[in-house]
Structures are given as C-alpha cells and as structure tokens.
Scaffold this motif. Structure first.
Motif, PDB file in Angstrom:
ATOM      1  N   GLU A 173      -5.500   4.987 -12.036  1.00 54.80           N
ATOM      2  CA  GLU A 173      -4.611   5.959 -11.562  1.00 54.80           C
ATOM      3  C   GLU A 173      -3.634   5.412 -10.234  1.00 54.80           C
ATOM      4  OE1 GLU A 173      -6.965   9.167 -10.347  1.00 54.80           O
ATOM      5  OE2 GLU A 173      -7.564   9.814 -12.524  1.00 54.80           O
ATOM      6  N   GLN A 174      -4.408   4.670  -9.436  1.00 54.59           N
ATOM      7  CA  GLN A 174      -3.499   3.954  -8.347  1.00 54.59           C
ATOM      8  C   GLN A 174      -2.424   3.035  -8.587  1.00 54.59           C
ATOM      9  OE1 GLN A 174      -4.361   5.372  -5.219  1.00 54.59           O
ATOM     10  NE2 GLN A 174      -5.580   6.595  -6.891  1.00 54.59           N
ATOM     11  N   VAL A 175      -2.868   2.286  -9.575  1.00 60.52           N
ATOM     12  CA  VAL A 175      -1.822   1.338 -10.155  1.00 60.52           C
ATOM     13  C   VAL A 175      -0.525   1.942 -10.850  1.00 60.52           C
ATOM     14  CG1 VAL A 175      -1.287  -0.595 -11.860  1.00 60.52           C
ATOM     15  CG2 VAL A 175      -3.413  -0.618 -10.361  1.00 60.52           C
ATOM     16  N   GLN A 176      -0.994   3.057 -11.563  1.00 62.79           N
ATOM     17  CA  GLN A 176       0.048   3.975 -12.301  1.00 62.79           C
ATOM     18  C   GLN A 176       0.878   4.637 -11.234  1.00 62.79           C
ATOM     19  OE1 GLN A 176      -1.577   7.259 -14.633  1.00 62.79           O
ATOM     20  NE2 GLN A 176       0.076   7.084 -15.977  1.00 62.79           N
ATOM     21  N   HIS A 219       0.645 -10.044  -6.736  1.00 64.10           N
ATOM     22  CA  HIS A 219       0.076 -11.052  -7.224  1.00 64.10           C
ATOM     23  C   HIS A 219      -1.254 -10.858  -7.538  1.00 64.10           C
ATOM     24  CE1 HIS A 219      -0.525 -15.394  -8.028  1.00 64.10           C
ATOM     25  NE2 HIS A 219      -1.398 -15.508  -7.023  1.00 64.10           N
ATOM     26  N   SER A 220      -2.070 -10.217  -6.747  1.00 61.23           N
ATOM     27  CA  SER A 220      -3.397  -9.875  -6.972  1.00 61.23           C
ATOM     28  C   SER A 220      -3.753  -9.036  -8.359  1.00 61.23           C
ATOM     29  CB  SER A 220      -4.066  -9.162  -5.855  1.00 61.23           C
ATOM     30  OG  SER A 220      -3.816  -7.589  -5.943  1.00 61.23           O
ATOM     31  N   LEU A 221      -2.738  -8.341  -8.745  1.00 60.40           N
ATOM     32  CA  LEU A 221      -2.744  -7.597 -10.072  1.00 60.40           C
ATOM     33  C   LEU A 221      -2.340  -8.180 -11.126  1.00 60.40           C
ATOM     34  CD1 LEU A 221      -1.958  -3.980  -8.301  1.00 60.40           C
ATOM     35  CD2 LEU A 221      -4.352  -4.789  -8.874  1.00 60.40           C
ATOM     36  N   ILE A 225      -6.896  -4.906 -13.058  1.00 59.06           N
ATOM     37  CA  ILE A 225      -7.473  -4.427 -12.047  1.00 59.06           C
ATOM     38  C   ILE A 225      -8.928  -4.877 -11.789  1.00 59.06           C
ATOM     39  CG2 ILE A 225      -6.472  -2.179 -11.907  1.00 59.06           C
ATOM     40  CD1 ILE A 225      -9.178  -1.226 -13.435  1.00 59.06           C
ATOM     41  N   VAL A 226      -9.217  -6.199 -12.911  1.00 57.98           N
ATOM     42  CA  VAL A 226     -10.596  -6.655 -12.610  1.00 57.98           C
ATOM     43  C   VAL A 226     -11.025  -7.144 -11.409  1.00 57.98           C
ATOM     44  CG1 VAL A 226      -9.490  -8.992 -13.615  1.00 57.98           C
ATOM     45  CG2 VAL A 226     -11.802  -8.344 -13.945  1.00 57.98           C
ATOM     46  N   GLY A 227     -10.048  -7.858 -10.715  1.00 61.03           N
ATOM     47  CA  GLY A 227     -10.190  -8.421  -9.327  1.00 61.03           C
ATOM     48  C   GLY A 227     -10.784  -7.405  -8.402  1.00 61.03           C
ATOM     49  N   TRP A 228      -9.749  -6.221  -8.480  1.00 61.28           N
ATOM     50  CA  TRP A 228     -10.114  -5.187  -7.502  1.00 61.28           C
ATOM     51  C   TRP A 228     -11.236  -4.336  -7.531  1.00 61.28           C
ATOM     52  CZ3 TRP A 228      -5.633  -1.138  -6.831  1.00 61.28           C
ATOM     53  CH2 TRP A 228      -5.709  -0.209  -5.847  1.00 61.28           C
ATOM     54  N   ARG A 229     -11.337  -4.198  -8.881  1.00 61.91           N
ATOM     55  CA  ARG A 229     -12.537  -3.471  -9.427  1.00 61.91           C
ATOM     56  C   ARG A 229     -14.044  -4.246  -8.951  1.00 61.91           C
ATOM     57  NH1 ARG A 229     -13.919  -4.390 -15.497  1.00 61.91           N
ATOM     58  NH2 ARG A 229     -14.743  -6.344 -14.445  1.00 61.91           N
TER      59      ARG A 229
END
Length: 311
Positions: A173-176, A219-221, A225-229
């Motif tokens: 939801e945040q990325v969206q 860059h992180s995304l 979201i795998v890294g953030w998760r």
C-alpha cells in the motif's frame, strides 16, 4: 572466493553463500572506513551530507545494500528474513575484500541495530559505534516500542509484529501511494513525504538530503518490497546478540521530538549498552539529526581515539 564487479557506479562482491552484495565506497584512499548502516527502505546511494563530512575528516564512507535492496541479492527463502546479526557477516565480507582491518560503525534508524551488532560481534575490528535514532531490541523489558510513534510508523511496526503477510500488505500500500503521487499531474513525492513529517524534520527534507531520501527509496525498491519486508521483520525478531555484550565505545544519538522511533528507544539503549554515552537532543527529530553529522563524526572519532592521521 569473492569477486569484485561494477554496477552503475557501485561495486559488488560475492559472499561465501553466493549472494551478490552491492556496496558504495567514497572518500580519500587509505582513510579509515565509516561503515554506514542505512535505514529502511534504503540502499547504497550517494549521501552528500555524510560523505562530505567524512571526507573533511579523512574518512571513507562504506555503505552495503542489505539483502533484497538495490542490487544486493535477497536472502534465500528458507533463511529469510535473517537476523540483524546477519549484517555483520556481510559487512565483514566487504571489508575483507577491501583489505580494511578496522572501521567505525554508524547506523541510522533500522541501521542502528546493525551498527550495534558490529560493536558486539566484531570488537577486534570495530573501534567505535554510533546509533542515530535507532531501535531498542524487540520485547525490551520496560519499553513500549510504539508509545509516542506517529500513526504511519506505528502501523508499519505493528504490521511487522503481526507477521509476513500483514507486513507485505502494508508495504504494498505504501509503494502504491508513492507511485500514485509520482504519476499524478504535478505529482511530488517529496512534498507528500514532507506533509507527513513533524516541523523539525520537515525543515531538513530539502536539497541534497531530499535527493538522498528519494534516490535511496527508488534504488532500494528496484527488486520490489523484499528487502524492506525482511529488514522490518528482522528488527522485530531476536537480533542474534545482546546489547549488553557490546564492548567497544558506543554513542547513542536521539532526538526527543522523534516520532518515527521515539526517544524512549534511545533512552533504553543508553541504559543497557555498557559504557554508552547518550546525546538525547531537545528540538531534534528522526531526520533532523542529519544536520548534526559533523558533530556525530567528531564524537565517533573521539570515542575511537583516532588521531589527526586517522590512526
């Protein structure tokens, strides 16, 4: 054996388990490295305020993108989300490849626990640690981790505590929302983020610091979201070390107006890390500590007893 390779200005090494680890190294050749453990979501991208302050002091800045961020491979499904202590092995891998025997550790926000891990697990190489607006360990005795958090930070923290599926739904939801803001007519993600910040942090969300935040998020995304998760999940699980084991000089920096990671986390760390010196600053928030990087580095050098020749 690990090998160096180039990717869009950054470099990478292959870890012993076969994962690619992306990293960025700046500063004068031969300078003592400051290993910067970034927040979430973030990655190894240019960070002007820190890199300039470090170079002025003869220091290098080394940033390693954690698993799943940027061009760093995610952890295998069977070992994800990993632990906070896992960042130490990745840091050591890059330092070994660069031939750096000693370093300073600086962690911001969710990078704070990773910097503390270096102090606990690499005491022969890590000369000093600074945690900026960093988290206390999960289930820390006497600490309500979400008390004083803003609504969005509390929602993310709570989703991580509820488990992988809940967190994935929240982060999606945040990325969206960020994508929608960027694609809207006159869309401005920076302004969207600034509107969510308290005044003390809103004031610094400009110029090259805003460029860093946006560049790091983009860059992180790149892998989703795998890294953030996995980053969020690891912070709320057993870290793989106890802060009471830290045996190197440690500095705890926190703003009393921090609403993303409340100052109670910094107070808890200051009370439990052996010999820690705390800087709990009035009228400072979660982001505004960036304006204190000169002071933070001077304090870190003092803690490590580094002389004018960087020794």
């Amino acid at each position: 054996m690990s090998t160096l390779s180039e990717d869009q200005g950054n470099r990478s090494v292959t870890a012993p388990d076969g994962r690619r680890l992306e990293f960025r190294l700046t500063g004068p050749p031969g300078g003592l490295p400051v290993v910067f453990h970034h927040g979430a979501p973030s990655a190894a991208v240019p960070f002007g305020p820190l890199e300039r302050a470090a170079a002025d002091r003869g220091l290098q800045v080394l940033t390693v993108s954690r698993p799943g961020y940027g061009a760093s491979d995610p952890l295998p499904e069977q070992t994800a989300p990993g632990t906070v202590a896992g960042a130490v092995a990745d840091t050591r891998c890059v330092l070994d490849e660069l031939g750096a025997e000693e370093f300073l550790a600086l962690g911001w926000s969710s990078g704070g626990p990773r910097a503390l891990a270096c102090g606990a697990l690499l005491p022969g190489r890590c000369r000093a640690v600074a945690s900026l607006a960093g988290y206390a360990p999960p289930r820390a005795e006497g600490l309500d981790p979400v008390a004083g958090m803003d609504e969005d930070s509390a929602a993310e923290f709570t989703a991580a505590r509820q488990g992988r599926r809940a967190l994935e739904a929240y982060l999606a939801e945040q990325v969206q929302a960020m994508t929608a803001a960027a694609s809207a007519p006159d869309g401005d993600v920076v302004e969207l983020l600034r509107a969510m910040l308290p005044p003390v942090d809103r004031a610094v969300m400009t110029g090259d610091f805003a460029d860093y935040v946006m560049g790091a998020a983009e860059h992180s995304l790149r892998q989703g979201i795998v890294g953030w998760r996995d980053d969020d999940l690891a912070v709320d699980r057993a870290w793989g070390f106890a802060v009471e084991e830290i045996a190197v000089p440690t500095r705890i920096w926190h703003g009393r107006e921090d609403r993303a990671v409340p100052v109670t986390h910094g107070e808890w760390l200051a009370a439990h890390v052996p010999g820690a010196r705390a800087h709990l600053l009035e009228r400072e928030g979660h982001l505004s500590l960036v304006a204190r990087l000169d002071r933070v580095l001077d304090d870190l050098l003092d803690a490590a007893e580094v002389d004018e020749d960087g020794r």
